[in-house]
Design a protein around this motif. Structure first.
Motif, PDB file in Angstrom:
ATOM      1  N   LYS A  20      -0.873   7.908  -4.084  1.00  0.00           N
ATOM      2  CA  LYS A  20      -1.876   7.098  -4.428  1.00  0.00           C
ATOM      3  C   LYS A  20      -1.400   6.303  -5.491  1.00  0.00           C
ATOM      4  O   LYS A  20      -1.411   5.058  -5.606  1.00  0.00           O
ATOM      5  N   ALA A  23       0.478   3.459  -3.561  1.00  0.00           N
ATOM      6  CA  ALA A  23      -0.396   2.604  -2.994  1.00  0.00           C
ATOM      7  C   ALA A  23      -0.878   1.454  -4.102  1.00  0.00           C
ATOM      8  O   ALA A  23      -1.061   0.467  -4.149  1.00  0.00           O
ATOM      9  N   TYR A  24      -1.085   2.231  -5.232  1.00  0.00           N
ATOM     10  CA  TYR A  24      -1.608   1.406  -6.433  1.00  0.00           C
ATOM     11  C   TYR A  24      -0.501   0.454  -6.975  1.00  0.00           C
ATOM     12  O   TYR A  24      -0.843  -0.682  -7.276  1.00  0.00           O
ATOM     13  N   VAL A  33      -2.729  -2.365   1.159  1.00  0.00           N
ATOM     14  CA  VAL A  33      -2.236  -0.949   1.027  1.00  0.00           C
ATOM     15  C   VAL A  33      -3.384  -0.153   1.890  1.00  0.00           C
ATOM     16  O   VAL A  33      -4.495  -0.321   2.140  1.00  0.00           O
TER      17      VAL A  33
ATOM     18  N   LEU B   6      -8.461   1.005  -5.886  1.00  0.00           N
ATOM     19  CA  LEU B   6      -8.003   1.816  -4.642  1.00  0.00           C
ATOM     20  C   LEU B   6      -9.127   2.479  -4.709  1.00  0.00           C
ATOM     21  O   LEU B   6      -9.214   3.408  -5.626  1.00  0.00           O
ATOM     22  N   MET B 179      -8.449   5.771   1.437  1.00  0.00           N
ATOM     23  CA  MET B 179      -8.131   4.701   0.381  1.00  0.00           C
ATOM     24  C   MET B 179      -7.570   3.317   0.860  1.00  0.00           C
ATOM     25  O   MET B 179      -6.654   3.256   1.368  1.00  0.00           O
ATOM     26  N   GLU B 180      -8.317   2.053   0.512  1.00  0.00           N
ATOM     27  CA  GLU B 180      -7.805   0.959   0.609  1.00  0.00           C
ATOM     28  C   GLU B 180      -8.207   0.186  -0.653  1.00  0.00           C
ATOM     29  O   GLU B 180      -9.079   0.603  -1.328  1.00  0.00           O
ATOM     30  N   LYS B 181      -7.722  -1.057  -0.811  1.00  0.00           N
ATOM     31  CA  LYS B 181      -7.969  -1.759  -1.595  1.00  0.00           C
ATOM     32  C   LYS B 181      -9.477  -2.576  -1.416  1.00  0.00           C
ATOM     33  O   LYS B 181      -9.652  -2.707  -0.363  1.00  0.00           O
TER      34      LYS B 181
END
Lengths: 181, 359
Positions: A20, A23-24, A33, B6, B179-181
């Motif tokens: 996570k 991804a952030y 992402v 996210l 999860m994606e943006k």
């Protein structure tokens, strides 16, 4: 640039949160992402993995069977994912608890004694940040400043006082990755 | 520019429901969609917008709360996963019969029965062919990204009120859990009681002077009246084609077309890239609405290509609608995985080679 990563280990090692934060960090540098966790019975049985993709282009499949990078933190994951690294790709692993070490010759293999280091530092919770630091040493796909911004975004504000020790973990990791082949 | 967040698909649709001005959510937890209810509870939307969020005692109670609230013109939704959606079917049929708007989310898991918690598309038939008893259709949206989960919450309410019909958002465990943006639209105000009376004169809003009392029912004991009601419904279901949505990717020069929806369409896009890298001119058609179905567009492509491969996470459901659209104009093959297994991009390319190209 597209980087397709699998992070795999035991539940509790911080596999999902490492993904996570990565991804952030990607979002912080305006990349596309995706973060796809295992949420099935294997999660309930102890092992956990997450597929993270960072790309400059629109991401097609969030589900992959071949990866540019595998970050492997237990033997079960080694058995499952060593063969899933693309030729020329990267395998980064913590040797703690690994009985059968990776043998492939067509990929880069790096070792990171993160669990030992975290124990020495007296803070096993930053284990995953040490691993993340080691990964970023080998493949600097995201800038440290963006990782810190990513941490700020992914941690609820009541945990922001923990950011400095996470940053320390990453910096320790940045010094540690050891090339095997 | 707006900030990107996210988020999981399940969280994104929950946030979007609040922002779309939803008045109520009634649900009951089940993997892989429990985050919808969890997120809503944590957000305390009652404090943000006055939206009611309630964990019912069962799925059946939840859909009937939706049914009741929808009668009063409120924007309401529920969500569940496959076994829970089966439980809701009676209420959904009653709502379709009573012409009531609502948004229903099904984050499909493997079946039949209690099945497994991993992703599947095994509920396609249930979603597009009715689901409950009687002749009815739902407007069915199939998101393939976290962004679409958010966007379709808002769109779902708009379509539900446009057609006075339940809208089903058909996702699966991948879309719910990944999860994606995502970027959100601004908060919309909730509709006031005065606006409901003005905008939706069919609603049951208590004593209203100067009009006949409204009766919302799906019961018409006289056959001739029930038939008239059915004719009106069928005419409406046909009219839904106005809002048909689909996406075509690299279909113009394609020899072979992949057809897939939701998460599988994403996997197929990777397969398409792999196939093109191997010199196979592949394209992708992604139905975004599953009802209405892009039959005309598929029929149009069928005359131009050497074959169509439909890929689903089931034993072959949408492929029947593809074949009805193609009408034998080109070979239609199928590749599917079941029970929570996810097809890999590579195996889809192999299926394309083995089943259509040969050798």
């Amino acid at each position: 640039m597209t980087e397709e990563i699998i992070i795999a280990g035991f539940g509790g090692q911080g596999v999902l949160s490492m993904g996570k934060i990565l991804a952030y960090s990607g979002i912080m540098q305006e990349q596309e992402v995706s973060w796809m966790p295992s949420y099935g019975p294997e999660m309930r049985g102890g092992t956990a993995n997450v597929t993270v993709i960072l790309s400059d282009e629109r991401i097609s499949s969030p589900i992959l069977s071949k990866f540019d990078t595998a970050i492997i933190l237990n033997q079960q994951s080694m058995d499952k994912f060593e063969s899933a690294v693309k030729a020329g790709g990267l395998l980064l692993y913590d040797p703690h608890g690994i009985t059968k070490h990776p043998t492939r010759k067509d990929i880069q293999i790096y070792k990171i004694d993160a669990s030992e280091e975290a124990a020495k530092m007296g803070n096993t919770k930053i284990f995953n940040m040490i691993v993340l630091g080691a990964y970023l040493k080998v493949k600097p796909i995201v800038k440290l400043e963006n990782v810190i911004k990513g941490l700020q975004k992914s941690l609820p504000s009541r945990h922001h006082h923990l950011i400095p020790e996470n940053e320390t973990g990453i910096k320790v990791g940045l010094e540690m990755a050891e090339k095997i082949n | 520019m707006k900030e990107y967040k996210l988020m999981k698909g399940n969280e994104a649709i929950a946030e979007a429901a609040i922002r779309a001005g939803a008045d109520g959510y009634f649900g009951y937890p089940i993997t892989p969609q429990s985050e919808v209810l969890e997120y809503l509870m944590a957000q305390k939307p009652h404090e943000r917008t006055g939206m009611v969020v309630l964990q019912a005692e069962s799925e059946i109670a939840a859909i009937n709360m939706v049914y009741g609230a929808a009668c009063t013109g409120k924007k309401v939704m529920t969500s569940s996963s496959s076994p829970g959606i089966s439980l809701k079917q009676e209420g959904i049929s009653y709502m379709a019969g009573s012409e009531l708007p609502c948004v229903i989310l099904n984050v499909i898991r493997g079946g039949p029965g209690l099945g497994t918690i991993q992703p599947s598309q095994g509920d396609y038939f249930q979603a597009v062919k009715g689901g409950g008893h009687g002749d009815y259709k739902l407007f069915v949206l199939a998101p393939s990204s976290v962004q679409e989960m958010a966007d379709f919450a808002k769109l779902g309410f708009e379509l539900a009120f446009k057609y006075r019909n339940p809208v089903l958002i058909l996702a699966d465990g991948i879309i719910g859990q990944m999860m994606e943006k995502v970027q959100f639209f601004d908060q919309q105000p909730r509709i006031t009681d005065e606006e409901i009376i003005k905008k939706y004169p069919w609603t049951t809003t208590g004593k209203t002077p100067n009009r006949e009392r409204n009766i919302i029912t799906s019961l018409y004991l006289e056959a001739i009246v029930e038939e008239q009601h059915n004719r009106k419904l069928q005419e409406k279901f046909k009219r839904m084609e106005e809002d048909l949505m689909f996406e075509k990717i690299e279909c113009d020069d394609a020899d072979y077309i992949l057809i897939a929806y939701g998460s599988v369409a994403r996997i197929c896009q990777k397969s398409m890239e792999l196939a093109r890298a191997n010199g196979i001119k592949a394209g992708l058609l992604r139905p975004i609405t599953l009802y209405p179905f892009p039959s005309k567009q598929i029929s149009g492509l069928a005359g131009k290509v050497k074959g169509i491969l439909t890929v689903e996470m089931n034993a072959g459901q949408m492929v029947e609608d593809v074949k009805l659209a193609v009408m034998g104009k080109t070979p239609v093959a199928f590749h599917g995985r079941m029970g929570g297994m996810i097809p890999s991009p590579e195996e889809i390319v192999s299926a394309l080679k083995n089943k259509l190209i040969g050798g």
